[in-house]
Design a protein around this motif. Sequence first.
Motif, mmCIF file in Angstrom:
data_model
loop_
_atom_site.group_PDB
_atom_site.id
_atom_site.type_symbol
_atom_site.label_atom_id
_atom_site.label_comp_id
_atom_site.label_asym_id
_atom_site.label_seq_id
_atom_site.Cartn_x
_atom_site.Cartn_y
_atom_site.Cartn_z
ATOM 1 N N ASP A 189 -0.504 5.283 -7.925
ATOM 2 C CA ASP A 189 -1.278 4.203 -8.541
ATOM 3 C C ASP A 189 -2.754 4.257 -8.170
ATOM 4 O O ASP A 189 -3.582 3.630 -8.828
ATOM 5 N N LEU A 190 -3.083 4.994 -7.107
ATOM 6 C CA LEU A 190 -4.470 5.060 -6.632
ATOM 7 C C LEU A 190 -5.127 6.398 -6.961
ATOM 8 O O LEU A 190 -6.098 6.791 -6.309
ATOM 9 N N ASP A 191 -4.633 7.087 -7.978
ATOM 10 C CA ASP A 191 -5.152 8.424 -8.273
ATOM 11 C C ASP A 191 -6.536 8.412 -8.913
ATOM 12 O O ASP A 191 -7.215 9.428 -8.963
ATOM 13 N N THR A 192 -6.986 7.249 -9.375
ATOM 14 C CA THR A 192 -8.329 7.120 -9.944
ATOM 15 C C THR A 192 -8.984 5.853 -9.409
ATOM 16 O O THR A 192 -8.301 4.955 -8.889
ATOM 17 N N ARG A 234 -7.311 -1.694 -10.413
ATOM 18 C CA ARG A 234 -6.137 -2.392 -10.953
ATOM 19 C C ARG A 234 -5.221 -2.855 -9.817
ATOM 20 O O ARG A 234 -4.756 -3.989 -9.805
ATOM 21 N N TRP A 235 -4.998 -1.973 -8.814
ATOM 22 C CA TRP A 235 -4.139 -2.330 -7.683
ATOM 23 C C TRP A 235 -4.743 -3.486 -6.882
ATOM 24 O O TRP A 235 -4.041 -4.408 -6.468
ATOM 25 N N LEU A 236 -6.053 -3.443 -6.679
ATOM 26 C CA LEU A 236 -6.720 -4.527 -5.946
ATOM 27 C C LEU A 236 -6.567 -5.855 -6.686
ATOM 28 O O LEU A 236 -6.334 -6.891 -6.055
ATOM 29 N N GLN A 237 -6.667 -5.830 -8.009
ATOM 30 C CA GLN A 237 -6.461 -7.051 -8.794
ATOM 31 C C GLN A 237 -5.040 -7.574 -8.600
ATOM 32 O O GLN A 237 -4.829 -8.773 -8.459
ATOM 33 N N GLN A 238 -4.057 -6.671 -8.585
ATOM 34 C CA GLN A 238 -2.666 -7.066 -8.387
ATOM 35 C C GLN A 238 -2.446 -7.660 -6.996
ATOM 36 O O GLN A 238 -1.572 -8.500 -6.812
ATOM 37 N N GLN A 239 -3.230 -7.232 -6.038
ATOM 38 C CA GLN A 239 -3.104 -7.707 -4.659
ATOM 39 C C GLN A 239 -4.068 -8.834 -4.331
ATOM 40 O O GLN A 239 -4.185 -9.239 -3.168
ATOM 41 N N LEU A 258 0.836 -1.206 0.000
ATOM 42 C CA LEU A 258 0.000 0.000 0.000
ATOM 43 C C LEU A 258 0.867 1.252 0.000
ATOM 44 O O LEU A 258 0.611 2.191 -0.758
ATOM 45 N N ALA A 259 1.891 1.291 0.819
ATOM 46 C CA ALA A 259 2.776 2.457 0.868
ATOM 47 C C ALA A 259 3.497 2.648 -0.464
ATOM 48 O O ALA A 259 3.794 3.780 -0.855
ATOM 49 N N SER A 260 3.727 1.564 -1.181
ATOM 50 C CA SER A 260 4.453 1.636 -2.454
ATOM 51 C C SER A 260 3.579 2.016 -3.638
ATOM 52 O O SER A 260 4.051 2.021 -4.769
ATOM 53 N N THR A 261 2.318 2.337 -3.395
ATOM 54 C CA THR A 261 1.471 2.805 -4.493
ATOM 55 C C THR A 261 1.831 4.234 -4.886
ATOM 56 O O THR A 261 1.329 4.750 -5.876
ATOM 57 N N ILE A 262 2.718 4.857 -4.117
ATOM 58 C CA ILE A 262 3.329 6.125 -4.504
ATOM 59 C C ILE A 262 4.766 5.787 -4.869
ATOM 60 O O ILE A 262 5.494 5.211 -4.067
ATOM 61 N N HIS A 263 5.162 6.119 -6.094
ATOM 62 C CA HIS A 263 6.514 5.802 -6.546
ATOM 63 C C HIS A 263 6.917 6.794 -7.626
ATOM 64 O O HIS A 263 6.103 7.598 -8.094
ATOM 65 N N VAL A 306 -11.476 -10.277 -4.164
ATOM 66 C CA VAL A 306 -11.405 -9.027 -4.916
ATOM 67 C C VAL A 306 -12.324 -9.054 -6.126
ATOM 68 O O VAL A 306 -12.849 -8.030 -6.535
ATOM 69 N N GLY A 307 -12.545 -10.227 -6.692
ATOM 70 C CA GLY A 307 -13.405 -10.338 -7.867
ATOM 71 C C GLY A 307 -14.804 -9.815 -7.634
ATOM 72 O O GLY A 307 -15.465 -9.339 -8.550
ATOM 73 N N ASN A 308 -15.282 -9.880 -6.408
ATOM 74 C CA ASN A 308 -16.636 -9.414 -6.083
ATOM 75 C C ASN A 308 -16.662 -7.957 -5.633
ATOM 76 O O ASN A 308 -17.726 -7.429 -5.339
ATOM 77 N N LEU A 309 -15.523 -7.328 -5.590
ATOM 78 C CA LEU A 309 -15.420 -5.977 -5.060
ATOM 79 C C LEU A 309 -15.511 -4.948 -6.185
ATOM 80 O O LEU A 309 -14.792 -5.048 -7.169
ATOM 81 N N VAL A 310 -16.380 -3.968 -6.027
ATOM 82 C CA VAL A 310 -16.506 -2.892 -7.001
ATOM 83 C C VAL A 310 -15.912 -1.639 -6.376
ATOM 84 O O VAL A 310 -16.393 -1.150 -5.351
ATOM 85 N N ALA A 311 -14.848 -1.144 -6.990
ATOM 86 C CA ALA A 311 -14.201 0.063 -6.478
ATOM 87 C C ALA A 311 -15.040 1.287 -6.833
ATOM 88 O O ALA A 311 -15.623 1.356 -7.909
ATOM 89 N N ASP A 312 -15.087 2.231 -5.906
ATOM 90 C CA ASP A 312 -15.754 3.508 -6.159
ATOM 91 C C ASP A 312 -14.949 4.610 -5.472
ATOM 92 O O ASP A 312 -13.929 4.346 -4.831
ATOM 93 N N GLU A 313 -15.400 5.825 -5.605
ATOM 94 C CA GLU A 313 -14.659 6.965 -5.057
ATOM 95 C C GLU A 313 -14.567 6.910 -3.532
ATOM 96 O O GLU A 313 -13.547 7.265 -2.943
#
Length: 196
Positions: A18-21, A27-32, A3-8, A43-50
């Motif tokens: 990586d979490l700017d949108t 995409r990050w959740l899929q990678q994790q 999570l901390a490395s999503t800023i690089h 994660v497959g059942n999770l819908v990301a929102d704002e």
Amino acid sequence: MALASTIHHGGDDGIVDDLDTVRGVARWLQQQSESLAAEGLAVGNLVADEELRDAIIGVRKAVRALFARVVSPAPPSPADAHRLMPADEALAHLNAAAAREPVAPQLHWPAEGAPAARLLSAEADPHVRLVAALARDAVDFLSGPEREQLRACHAPRCVRYFLKSHGRQEWCKPSCGNRARVARHYERTRGTTAGP
């Protein structure tokens, strides 16, 4: 750490989030997905929102502020050194996020094999479960022995935190070490060629 490395640093583009949108969060959740599945999160059942993006970024801000506290008196990552959340606020935020999901330890003991503990949740909202799991992982890391190996990489343009794996390690990866050595060499040669 993930999570901390999503800023690089993104090369010549500067700092990348990586979490700017919402799409970036998905995409990050899929990678994790594999590590989140170990936490019982599909994660497959999770819908990301704002709202989820804001909650995850809130945990990340708290984590990076507490990482800065761990590496102190060395300087924090330059990515957010100028806008770190105060440590007491970061601690309160992280603990509140972790407490949003009530969990109870459950013992799982197959007939053939060793017993293992799992956390059982009564929380139905997968977003709450995800944010709480991220916060609990941070709490586990920050209260565990690996915390002592946490460092901020100070190679030119790098903004990552990393776990020091051997005594002389100064950078998060070999390419950062190469950039740091090239920058030092440039500074030395520039100083000698400038002359009086």
